[in-house]
Design a protein around this motif. Sequence first.
Motif, PDB file in Angstrom:
ATOM      1  N   SER A   1       0.836  -1.198   0.000  1.00  0.00           N
ATOM      2  CA  SER A   1       0.000   0.000   0.000  1.00  0.00           C
ATOM      3  C   SER A   1       0.872   1.250   0.000  1.00  0.00           C
ATOM      4  O   SER A   1       2.073   1.200   0.304  1.00  0.00           O
ATOM      5  CB  SER A   1      -0.918   0.007   1.219  1.00  0.00           C
ATOM      6  OG  SER A   1      -1.768  -1.128   1.199  1.00  0.00           O
ATOM      7  N   ILE A   2       0.234   2.385  -0.329  1.00  0.00           N
ATOM      8  CA  ILE A   2       0.957   3.651  -0.372  1.00  0.00           C
ATOM      9  C   ILE A   2       0.789   4.413   0.940  1.00  0.00           C
ATOM     10  O   ILE A   2       1.763   4.740   1.611  1.00  0.00           O
ATOM     11  CB  ILE A   2       0.465   4.524  -1.534  1.00  0.00           C
ATOM     12  CG1 ILE A   2       0.495   3.741  -2.847  1.00  0.00           C
ATOM     13  CG2 ILE A   2       1.300   5.807  -1.635  1.00  0.00           C
ATOM     14  CD1 ILE A   2       1.855   3.255  -3.251  1.00  0.00           C
TER      15      ILE A   2
ATOM     16  N   ASP B   1      -5.339   1.345  -0.236  1.00  0.00           N
ATOM     17  CA  ASP B   1      -4.913   1.814  -1.556  1.00  0.00           C
ATOM     18  C   ASP B   1      -3.841   0.902  -2.141  1.00  0.00           C
ATOM     19  O   ASP B   1      -3.231   0.092  -1.451  1.00  0.00           O
ATOM     20  CB  ASP B   1      -4.436   3.266  -1.491  1.00  0.00           C
ATOM     21  CG  ASP B   1      -3.158   3.429  -0.678  1.00  0.00           C
ATOM     22  OD1 ASP B   1      -2.636   2.433  -0.153  1.00  0.00           O
ATOM     23  OD2 ASP B   1      -2.675   4.568  -0.557  1.00  0.00           O
ATOM     24  N   TYR B   2      -3.619   1.015  -3.446  1.00  0.00           N
ATOM     25  CA  TYR B   2      -2.621   0.225  -4.146  1.00  0.00           C
ATOM     26  C   TYR B   2      -2.390   0.828  -5.536  1.00  0.00           C
ATOM     27  O   TYR B   2      -3.179   1.646  -6.016  1.00  0.00           O
ATOM     28  CB  TYR B   2      -3.063  -1.239  -4.279  1.00  0.00           C
ATOM     29  CG  TYR B   2      -4.311  -1.444  -5.095  1.00  0.00           C
ATOM     30  CD1 TYR B   2      -4.248  -1.888  -6.420  1.00  0.00           C
ATOM     31  CD2 TYR B   2      -5.578  -1.200  -4.546  1.00  0.00           C
ATOM     32  CE1 TYR B   2      -5.392  -2.076  -7.177  1.00  0.00           C
ATOM     33  CE2 TYR B   2      -6.722  -1.391  -5.290  1.00  0.00           C
ATOM     34  CZ  TYR B   2      -6.630  -1.833  -6.606  1.00  0.00           C
ATOM     35  OH  TYR B   2      -7.766  -2.004  -7.353  1.00  0.00           O
ATOM     36  N   LEU B   3      -1.316   0.444  -6.167  1.00  0.00           N
ATOM     37  CA  LEU B   3      -1.018   0.839  -7.538  1.00  0.00           C
ATOM     38  C   LEU B   3      -1.336  -0.309  -8.486  1.00  0.00           C
ATOM     39  O   LEU B   3      -1.192  -1.486  -8.123  1.00  0.00           O
ATOM     40  CB  LEU B   3       0.465   1.200  -7.684  1.00  0.00           C
ATOM     41  CG  LEU B   3       0.969   2.426  -6.922  1.00  0.00           C
ATOM     42  CD1 LEU B   3       2.472   2.597  -7.159  1.00  0.00           C
ATOM     43  CD2 LEU B   3       0.220   3.688  -7.346  1.00  0.00           C
TER      44      LEU B   3
ATOM     45  N   TYR C   1      -3.351   4.934  -9.422  1.00  0.00           N
ATOM     46  CA  TYR C   1      -3.467   4.908  -7.958  1.00  0.00           C
ATOM     47  C   TYR C   1      -4.933   4.630  -7.638  1.00  0.00           C
ATOM     48  O   TYR C   1      -5.824   5.342  -8.119  1.00  0.00           O
ATOM     49  CB  TYR C   1      -3.039   6.242  -7.349  1.00  0.00           C
ATOM     50  CG  TYR C   1      -3.308   6.341  -5.869  1.00  0.00           C
ATOM     51  CD1 TYR C   1      -2.506   5.681  -4.952  1.00  0.00           C
ATOM     52  CD2 TYR C   1      -4.394   7.078  -5.392  1.00  0.00           C
ATOM     53  CE1 TYR C   1      -2.753   5.760  -3.584  1.00  0.00           C
ATOM     54  CE2 TYR C   1      -4.650   7.168  -4.035  1.00  0.00           C
ATOM     55  CZ  TYR C   1      -3.834   6.498  -3.128  1.00  0.00           C
ATOM     56  OH  TYR C   1      -4.093   6.569  -1.781  1.00  0.00           O
ATOM     57  N   ASN C   2      -5.191   3.588  -6.850  1.00  0.00           N
ATOM     58  CA  ASN C   2      -6.559   3.120  -6.609  1.00  0.00           C
ATOM     59  C   ASN C   2      -6.924   3.122  -5.138  1.00  0.00           C
ATOM     60  O   ASN C   2      -6.114   2.741  -4.278  1.00  0.00           O
ATOM     61  CB  ASN C   2      -6.714   1.683  -7.116  1.00  0.00           C
ATOM     62  CG  ASN C   2      -6.235   1.514  -8.535  1.00  0.00           C
ATOM     63  OD1 ASN C   2      -6.924   1.869  -9.475  1.00  0.00           O
ATOM     64  ND2 ASN C   2      -5.027   0.967  -8.695  1.00  0.00           N
ATOM     65  N   ARG C   3      -8.171   3.544  -4.879  1.00  0.00           N
ATOM     66  CA  ARG C   3      -8.802   3.386  -3.579  1.00  0.00           C
ATOM     67  C   ARG C   3     -10.150   2.712  -3.809  1.00  0.00           C
ATOM     68  O   ARG C   3     -10.568   2.550  -4.966  1.00  0.00           O
ATOM     69  CB  ARG C   3      -8.934   4.737  -2.866  1.00  0.00           C
ATOM     70  CG  ARG C   3      -7.576   5.372  -2.530  1.00  0.00           C
ATOM     71  CD  ARG C   3      -7.721   6.509  -1.530  1.00  0.00           C
ATOM     72  NE  ARG C   3      -8.144   6.046  -0.229  1.00  0.00           N
ATOM     73  CZ  ARG C   3      -7.320   5.589   0.718  1.00  0.00           C
ATOM     74  NH1 ARG C   3      -6.021   5.525   0.481  1.00  0.00           N
ATOM     75  NH2 ARG C   3      -7.784   5.199   1.873  1.00  0.00           N
TER      76      ARG C   3
ATOM     77  N   THR D   1     -10.232   6.086  -8.728  1.00  0.00           N
ATOM     78  CA  THR D   1      -8.967   5.783  -9.388  1.00  0.00           C
ATOM     79  C   THR D   1      -8.420   7.048 -10.037  1.00  0.00           C
ATOM     80  O   THR D   1      -9.170   7.820 -10.637  1.00  0.00           O
ATOM     81  CB  THR D   1      -9.165   4.707 -10.473  1.00  0.00           C
ATOM     82  OG1 THR D   1      -9.509   3.464  -9.865  1.00  0.00           O
ATOM     83  CG2 THR D   1      -7.892   4.515 -11.292  1.00  0.00           C
TER      84      THR D   1
ATOM     85  N   GLU E   1      -5.385   7.908 -12.758  1.00  0.00           N
ATOM     86  CA  GLU E   1      -4.470   7.212 -13.649  1.00  0.00           C
ATOM     87  C   GLU E   1      -3.742   8.170 -14.585  1.00  0.00           C
ATOM     88  O   GLU E   1      -4.324   9.125 -15.096  1.00  0.00           O
ATOM     89  CB  GLU E   1      -5.232   6.192 -14.501  1.00  0.00           C
ATOM     90  CG  GLU E   1      -4.339   5.416 -15.461  1.00  0.00           C
ATOM     91  CD  GLU E   1      -5.126   4.536 -16.410  1.00  0.00           C
ATOM     92  OE1 GLU E   1      -5.441   3.404 -16.015  1.00  0.00           O
ATOM     93  OE2 GLU E   1      -5.450   4.997 -17.522  1.00  0.00           O
TER      94      GLU E   1
END
Length: 291
Positions: free
Chosen positions: A182-183, A188-190, A251-253, A257, A259
Motif C-alpha cells: 500500500s501507499i 490503496d494500491y497501484l 493509484y486506486n482506492r 482511481t 491514472e
Amino acid sequence: MKYFCLLLFIASSSTLYAEGMDWGLLTGRSHRLVADTDTIIRKKSVSVGVSYGSDALFFGRTGPIKYPFLTGDVIYNSKSGLFVYSSVLKVLGYAPVDEVDVGGGYFYKFSKAFSGAASYTRFIFNKNANVIKSASSNDINLKNSYDWHILKTSVVFDYLFGKSNDFFTTISNSKYFESSWSIFDDQDYLSFNPSFNMILGTQNFVQRYEVDHRYQHVLPPSIIEHIDPAAARRNRRFNMLNYSFKVPVAYNRPHYTLEASWRYSIPVNVEGTLENRRESFFNFTFYYLFY
C-alpha cells in the motif's frame, strides 16, 4: 483482486484507445480517454469521470494540428449486465462543447476467462467541431476478451457509419498486475496494465474529413492542387492502420482511481493530407464509483 469499477471493455479507445470506442468508461480503446486498470465486477453502480488528453486520437489517426481535450463521462451499470452512458468532450481553446456521446449496451461473461460486451454509441458534434472523429456519427461495437493468465487478449470490432462508413478491428494484448503493498494505508494500491495494440480497418473517414475541413486549415497550395483522386479509393481498403504501445499507471482506492498513461503511436498506410507521424500521447483520468 481488488474492485473499483463495474464495467470496462475503450475505446476508447481509442480508444478514445479506442484508444479504441480507447469508449469512455466502457472500452479503454480512443477517442476519449479512460482508465485501463479497472477490474470487472457485477454490481449495480454509477461511475463518473473526467479525463485530459494531449491530442485527440481516432482509430490511429489525428488531425492536422494537435487538439488537447477534456472529457466528462458517466455510466450506469445494472446487475444484469445492461449499461447506459454519456460523455461530453471539449477541445481546449475551441467551442464550449465540441461533442456529446450517448449510448448503451450489454456486458456478458461466458466463463471466468472469456468475457465481452456489445454496444451502440451516437456521436453528436458541434457544427464547428474540428476533431477527425467528426466525420462519423454512429458506432456499433463488439468486444471479446480472453485471459490467458500470461496475457489478456482483446479483439474489438467496430462499424462506424454516418457521413462515412468504416470497419475496424482492434487487437490488444495486455498484462494487468497490481502492487502487493500500500501507499498510505491498507485501502490503496497501484495497478499497471501495459499493452500492445494493432488497429486494422478502412479509412473513408479521412477523405470525408478532408472534404469537410480542408479549407479551414492552412495547407500549402501545392498539397491542395496535387491531392491524388485515387486516395479516396485506397481509403476503402481494409489495411493495417496503427501500432501502439500503452503504459498506464493508476493509484486506486475503494471508490476512485487516478491514472496517468503514456501511449506511443505508429501510424501506417496513411492516406490523404493528414501526414500522420509517430507521436506520443499523455492522458490523465480520474473517476469515482458509486455502488
